[in-house]
Motif scaffolding. Structure first.
Motif, PDB file in Angstrom:
ATOM      1  N   LEU A  72       0.830  -1.204   0.000  1.00  0.00           N
ATOM      2  CA  LEU A  72       0.000   0.000   0.000  1.00  0.00           C
ATOM      3  C   LEU A  72       0.864   1.253   0.000  1.00  0.00           C
ATOM      4  N   GLU A  73       1.905   1.267   0.806  1.00  0.00           N
ATOM      5  CA  GLU A  73       2.811   2.420   0.846  1.00  0.00           C
ATOM      6  C   GLU A  73       3.537   2.597  -0.485  1.00  0.00           C
ATOM      7  N   LYS A  74       3.927   1.495  -1.093  1.00  0.00           N
ATOM      8  CA  LYS A  74       4.604   1.550  -2.387  1.00  0.00           C
ATOM      9  C   LYS A  74       3.654   2.083  -3.458  1.00  0.00           C
ATOM     10  N   CYS A  75       2.403   1.658  -3.410  1.00  0.00           N
ATOM     11  CA  CYS A  75       1.394   2.121  -4.357  1.00  0.00           C
ATOM     12  C   CYS A  75       1.141   3.614  -4.185  1.00  0.00           C
ATOM     13  N   ARG A  76       1.070   4.085  -2.934  1.00  0.00           N
ATOM     14  CA  ARG A  76       0.887   5.518  -2.667  1.00  0.00           C
ATOM     15  C   ARG A  76       2.063   6.338  -3.194  1.00  0.00           C
ATOM     16  N   ALA A  77       3.265   5.848  -2.984  1.00  0.00           N
ATOM     17  CA  ALA A  77       4.452   6.558  -3.465  1.00  0.00           C
ATOM     18  C   ALA A  77       4.467   6.612  -4.986  1.00  0.00           C
ATOM     19  N   ASN A  78       4.107   5.516  -5.636  1.00  0.00           N
ATOM     20  CA  ASN A  78       4.060   5.500  -7.105  1.00  0.00           C
ATOM     21  C   ASN A  78       3.002   6.453  -7.633  1.00  0.00           C
ATOM     22  N   PHE A  79       1.845   6.507  -6.969  1.00  0.00           N
ATOM     23  CA  PHE A  79       0.789   7.422  -7.397  1.00  0.00           C
ATOM     24  C   PHE A  79       1.220   8.871  -7.220  1.00  0.00           C
ATOM     25  N   ALA A  80       1.887   9.179  -6.105  1.00  0.00           N
ATOM     26  CA  ALA A  80       2.356  10.550  -5.878  1.00  0.00           C
ATOM     27  C   ALA A  80       3.380  10.951  -6.936  1.00  0.00           C
ATOM     28  N   ASN A  81       4.293  10.044  -7.273  1.00  0.00           N
ATOM     29  CA  ASN A  81       5.271  10.349  -8.316  1.00  0.00           C
ATOM     30  C   ASN A  81       4.598  10.541  -9.669  1.00  0.00           C
ATOM     31  N   LEU A  82       3.628   9.715  -9.976  1.00  0.00           N
ATOM     32  CA  LEU A  82       2.898   9.837 -11.236  1.00  0.00           C
ATOM     33  C   LEU A  82       2.141  11.157 -11.294  1.00  0.00           C
ATOM     34  N   PHE A  83       1.525  11.551 -10.180  1.00  0.00           N
ATOM     35  CA  PHE A  83       0.775  12.798 -10.136  1.00  0.00           C
ATOM     36  C   PHE A  83       1.685  13.994 -10.380  1.00  0.00           C
ATOM     37  N   PHE A  84       2.820  14.050  -9.695  1.00  0.00           N
ATOM     38  CA  PHE A  84       3.709  15.200  -9.850  1.00  0.00           C
ATOM     39  C   PHE A  84       4.434  15.191 -11.188  1.00  0.00           C
ATOM     40  N   ASP A  85       4.716  14.019 -11.737  1.00  0.00           N
ATOM     41  CA  ASP A  85       5.389  13.952 -13.029  1.00  0.00           C
ATOM     42  C   ASP A  85       4.492  14.439 -14.164  1.00  0.00           C
ATOM     43  N   TYR A  86       3.205  14.144 -14.073  1.00  0.00           N
ATOM     44  CA  TYR A  86       2.291  14.475 -15.164  1.00  0.00           C
ATOM     45  C   TYR A  86       1.235  15.507 -14.765  1.00  0.00           C
ATOM     46  N   PHE A  87       1.533  16.330 -13.757  1.00  0.00           N
ATOM     47  CA  PHE A  87       0.559  17.312 -13.292  1.00  0.00           C
ATOM     48  C   PHE A  87       0.215  18.328 -14.371  1.00  0.00           C
ATOM     49  N   LEU A  88       1.215  18.904 -15.008  1.00  0.00           N
ATOM     50  CA  LEU A  88       0.968  19.947 -15.998  1.00  0.00           C
ATOM     51  C   LEU A  88       0.210  19.430 -17.221  1.00  0.00           C
ATOM     52  N   PRO A  89       0.596  18.311 -17.844  1.00  0.00           N
ATOM     53  CA  PRO A  89      -0.202  17.835 -18.981  1.00  0.00           C
ATOM     54  C   PRO A  89      -1.635  17.466 -18.609  1.00  0.00           C
ATOM     55  N   PHE A  90      -1.811  16.801 -17.455  1.00  0.00           N
ATOM     56  CA  PHE A  90      -3.166  16.439 -17.034  1.00  0.00           C
ATOM     57  C   PHE A  90      -4.008  17.675 -16.776  1.00  0.00           C
ATOM     58  N   SER A  91      -3.429  18.670 -16.109  1.00  0.00           N
ATOM     59  CA  SER A  91      -4.203  19.875 -15.806  1.00  0.00           C
ATOM     60  C   SER A  91      -4.537  20.648 -17.078  1.00  0.00           C
ATOM     61  N   GLN A  92      -3.650  20.627 -18.059  1.00  0.00           N
ATOM     62  CA  GLN A  92      -3.966  21.309 -19.326  1.00  0.00           C
ATOM     63  C   GLN A  92      -5.076  20.589 -20.077  1.00  0.00           C
ATOM     64  N   ILE A  93      -5.063  19.272 -20.071  1.00  0.00           N
ATOM     65  CA  ILE A  93      -6.131  18.517 -20.730  1.00  0.00           C
ATOM     66  C   ILE A  93      -7.466  18.792 -20.055  1.00  0.00           C
ATOM     67  N   ILE A  94      -7.472  18.805 -18.738  1.00  0.00           N
ATOM     68  CA  ILE A  94      -8.703  19.086 -18.005  1.00  0.00           C
ATOM     69  C   ILE A  94      -9.159  20.518 -18.256  1.00  0.00           C
ATOM     70  N   ALA A  95      -8.220  21.463 -18.243  1.00  0.00           N
ATOM     71  CA  ALA A  95      -8.583  22.865 -18.444  1.00  0.00           C
ATOM     72  C   ALA A  95      -9.114  23.126 -19.850  1.00  0.00           C
ATOM     73  N   ILE A  96      -8.626  22.403 -20.830  1.00  0.00           N
ATOM     74  CA  ILE A  96      -9.115  22.591 -22.200  1.00  0.00           C
ATOM     75  C   ILE A  96     -10.436  21.861 -22.406  1.00  0.00           C
TER      76      ILE A  96
END
Length: 111
Positions: free
Chosen positions: A8-32
């Motif tokens: 569970l801790e490993k999964c949380r860490a992977n999700f946090a890394n994925l979120f911060f790595d792709y924050f800008l592209p995801f937010s731009q897709i959502i904003a558009i």
């Protein structure tokens, strides 16, 4: 520690890394895409000009948190890169934008 807790801790860490790595592209897709689906919140928020500044500050905050100190030190050591960045951001970008908009500052604007 139980093996399921470790996973569970490993999964949380992977999700946090994925979120911060792709924050800008995801937010731009959502904003558009979001205004095409439901425009009422954007229309309501457009009456407050501060919202745009807050959203830009969030983008800079996330990108600043991702920046490593070693990268900043390397950038400060290379002065020629700083000069090229300064010239390109102030002169070239300004000239291109003035050419596109057709608004070149003349002396009449200064007085």
């Amino acid at each position: 520690m139980d093996i399921s807790n470790v996973r569970l801790e490993k999964c949380r860490a992977n999700f946090a890394n994925l979120f911060f790595d792709y924050f800008l592209p995801f937010s731009q897709i959502i904003a558009i895409g979001q205004p095409f689906l439901y425009a009422k919140p954007g229309a309501w928020l457009s009456q407050y000009s501060i919202v745009g500044y807050i959203l830009i500050a969030i983008i800079f905050l996330v990108l600043g948190l991702k920046l490593k100190t070693e990268d900043i030190k390397d950038a400060l050591r290379s002065s020629h890169v700083f000069i090229v960045a300064l010239i390109s951001s102030l002169f070239i970008t300004g000239s291109v934008c003035a050419g596109i908009t057709g608004q070149v500052i003349s002396r009449s604007y200064l007085y």
